[in-house]
Scaffold this active site. Structure first.
Site, short mmCIF file in Angstrom:
data_model
loop_
_atom_site.label_atom_id
_atom_site.label_comp_id
_atom_site.label_asym_id
_atom_site.label_seq_id
_atom_site.Cartn_x
_atom_site.Cartn_y
_atom_site.Cartn_z
N ASN A 9 0.74 -1.18 0.40
CA ASN A 9 0.49 -0.08 0.08
C ASN A 9 0.94 1.22 -0.31
OD1 ASN A 9 -2.50 2.32 0.06
ND2 ASN A 9 -2.21 1.76 2.42
N TRP A 10 1.20 1.84 -1.24
CA TRP A 10 1.93 3.06 -1.84
C TRP A 10 0.77 4.08 -0.19
CZ3 TRP A 10 4.14 2.88 -7.14
CH2 TRP A 10 4.88 1.72 -6.96
N LYS A 11 -0.29 4.35 -0.21
CA LYS A 11 -0.37 5.71 -0.30
C LYS A 11 -0.73 6.92 -0.58
CE LYS A 11 0.39 3.64 5.25
NZ LYS A 11 -0.51 3.62 6.30
N HIS A 96 -9.48 0.63 4.77
CA HIS A 96 -8.54 0.97 5.16
C HIS A 96 -8.72 1.87 6.69
CE1 HIS A 96 -4.41 1.94 5.98
NE2 HIS A 96 -4.03 1.22 5.12
N GLU A 98 -7.04 4.59 7.82
CA GLU A 98 -7.23 5.79 7.28
C GLU A 98 -8.04 6.22 6.27
OE1 GLU A 98 -3.22 5.26 5.08
OE2 GLU A 98 -2.14 4.92 7.46
N GLU A 168 -5.66 -4.69 9.91
CA GLU A 168 -4.77 -4.00 10.39
C GLU A 168 -4.70 -3.39 11.44
OE1 GLU A 168 -2.44 -3.21 6.54
OE2 GLU A 168 -4.33 -1.86 6.73
N GLY A 174 1.79 1.99 10.75
CA GLY A 174 2.70 3.63 10.53
C GLY A 174 3.50 3.80 11.47
N SER A 213 3.34 -2.14 10.55
CA SER A 213 4.26 -2.25 10.68
C SER A 213 4.76 -4.06 10.21
CB SER A 213 4.47 -1.53 12.15
OG SER A 213 4.12 -0.24 12.24
N GLY A 234 2.62 -0.81 4.41
CA GLY A 234 3.29 0.59 4.00
C GLY A 234 4.17 0.77 3.80
N GLY A 235 5.09 1.24 4.88
CA GLY A 235 5.99 2.18 4.50
C GLY A 235 7.07 1.00 4.66
C1 PEP Z 1 -0.86 -0.07 5.69
O1 PEP Z 1 -0.70 0.52 5.23
O2 PEP Z 1 -1.99 -1.04 4.93
C2 PEP Z 1 -0.11 -0.13 6.49
C3 PEP Z 1 -0.16 -1.46 7.13
O3 PEP Z 1 1.19 0.22 6.70
P1 PEP Z 1 2.45 0.91 7.58
O4 PEP Z 1 2.99 -0.70 7.01
O5 PEP Z 1 3.22 1.45 7.48
O6 PEP Z 1 1.90 -0.25 9.48
#
Ligand code: PEP
Length: 249
Positions: A9-11, A96, A98, A168, A174, A213, A234-235
């Protein structure tokens, strides 16, 4: 034998040119393989460039981070599932955290978005997860079950069987805090139980991903945990070399 799903997930990161540069590096590190599924969720405006850069790599899929619940109409700034499909998406993230917590998306809207994705021929990746306060109040399983039932409210058993679910925990996204493999497994088992009530035996095919994370250091242990069928990242998916290490876990 697991066939894990690795979803990036590049957001709101990576413009088309950045994505092309990323994929040149990533593809050099990640030769074609059939024993896992890799999906990129770029920003909507980058989706076409990613789809194009991957045209020779049918083993790697593209998805959209969000869709509107209507198929078309006067919804300035939004994208329908059919538009995403036309741009090359095969998957759609829905619900998601966010979207839920920054943009105020409701369980009901998530359900309508899952239905829209299915109508357009996209595979929905239904995201569920509790906040820290809900976890501390012992509500994790109830929250996740409620979100899952609402997310799949308009999907019949045959469609439920084609979805992906991502657990999640909001407190892990994040933040650098990760659920332990056994914590993740516990919730994944509850999700599997809930899926069985919705789609009986057919639900066994639904992959349940963990996200929050994830990094190169914790990916292997999380992936080895019972009922963890893949990772939503994500990150740590923003760096091509690092992400290629995770998808080869
Ligand atoms: C996400 O955005 O779905 C996610 C899991 O982010 P991160 O890996 O940065 O916690």
């Amino acid at each position: 034998m697991k066939h894990p799903v690795f979803a990036a997930n590049w957001k709101m990161n990576h413009a088309p040119a950045d994505a092309e540069a990323f994929l040149r590096v990533f593809l050099a590190y990640y030769p074609k393989t059939q024993d896992r599924t890799v999906i990129f969720f770029p920003p909507a405006l980058t989706l076409g460039a990613v789809h194009n850069a991957l045209k020779d790599r049918t083993d790697i899929k593209v998805g959209v981070q969000n869709v509107h619940w209507e198929d078309h109409g006067a919804f300035t700034g939004e994208n329908s599932a059919a538009i995403a499909r036309g741009a090359g998406a095969k998957y759609a993230l829905v619900g998601h955290s966010e979207r839920r917590h920054v943009f105020g998306e409701t369980d009901e809207q998530a359900g309508k978005k899952v239905a829209a994705a299915i109508r357009a021929g996209l595979t929905p990746v239904v995201c569920v997860g509790e906040t820290l306060a809900q976890r501390e109040a012992g509500e994790t399983i109830a929250v996740v079950a409620r979100q899952l039932r609402a997310g799949l409210a308009h999907a019949d058993a045959a469609h439920v069987a084609t979805c992906i679910v991502a657990y999640e925990p909001v407190w892990a996204i994040g933040t650098g805090k990760t659920a332990t493999p056994s914590n993740a497994s516990q919730v994944h088992l509850a999700i599997r139980h809930e899926l069985r009530t919705l789609a009986a035996d057919r639900s066994e095919a639904v992959p349940i991903l963990y996200g929050g994370s994830v990094n190169k250091g914790n990916a292997e242990a999380l992936l080895a945990a019972p009922e963890v069928g893949g990772l939503l990242v994500g990150g740590a998916s923003l760096d091509a070399e690092g992400w290629s290490g995770i998808v080869r876990t």
